[in-house]
Design an enzyme around this catalytic site. Structure first.
Site: not given
Ligand code: PRP
Ligand code: URA
Length: 206
Positions: A102, A106, A197, A200
């Protein structure tokens, strides 16, 4: 049914573990995998079976075997964290991969890798723990439909209300299984409260 949130005490308690910021990468990985295995049970419960003849040590009898091919497709990277448990439950499944990231500004997914087995007559289990804006799932759905997939089931863990809505309209042929639909997305399009995340935390990259 398009979206089904699976309510189960084992899933709920493991969800608490993965949400907690105190959970280290090892326990996070284990718990994501365990949740995926439990969710797979629900997402596959209507699969057709064929009758086969077998012999136990005592007698001839009939047994059942899965009638359709299964293809597991993790969305890289975080979907990898859900793959082992499901592959262990369906050892004959083939595994395809869709690589997306991603864009940080944006939030649009960029494709960097696709490798799929034949999906035309298979049940496809598309995996990603996070359904945030829904962009990554939609991009993966388009790749799978283009490859000829007709039975696509998305297994996620945490979704956002807007991501679920978008996915329901933009991926009409797909069933969606989640463990929770959270409150909202923040300004960085992270799910709140979410779990942070996923990639991560799975791979220790932050
Ligand atoms: C995360 C997550 C999903 C996606 C969800 O991956 O694992 O794939 O974002 O967001 P969306 O619904 O708004 O598309 P990311 O792109 O950060 O890549 P990674 O798994 O490699 O960290
Ligand atoms: N990707 C993640 O890993 N977490 C989110 O909350 C949103 C996107």
């Amino acid at each position: 049914m398009q979206t089904k949130v699976i309510h189960h005490p084992l899933i709920k308690s493991k969800l608490g573990i993965v949400r907690s910021k105190e959970t280290d990468s090892k326990l996070f990985r284990e718990s994501i995998n365990e949740i995926a295995g439990l969710m797979c049970y629900e997402a596959t419960k209507d699969l057709k079976t064929d009758i086969i003849n077998i012999e136990t040590p005592l007698a001839k009898t009939e047994a059942e075997t899965l009638a359709t091919d299964i293809v597991i497709v993790p969305i890289l990277r975080a979907g990898l964290g859900m793959t082992d448990a499901i592959h262990m439950l369906i050892p004959h499944a083939k595994v395809g991969h869709i690589g997306l990231y991603r864009d940080e500004t944006t939030f649009i997914p960029a494709k960097y890798y696709t490798k799929l087995p034949d999906v035309k007559n298979a049940t496809v289990l598309l995996l990603d723990p996070m359904l945030a804006t829904g962009g990554s799932v939609k991009a993966s759905y388009d790749i799978l439909v283009e490859a000829g997939a007709k039975d696509i089931r998305f297994i996620g863990i945490v979704g956002s209300p807007e991501g679920v809505k978008k996915t329901e309209t933009s991926c009409p042929k797909m069933s969606i299984y989640l463990a929770a639909i959270d409150e909202k997305l923040n300004d960085n399009k992270y799910i709140v409260p979410g779990l942070g995340d996923a990639g991560d935390r799975l791979f220790g990259t932050k």
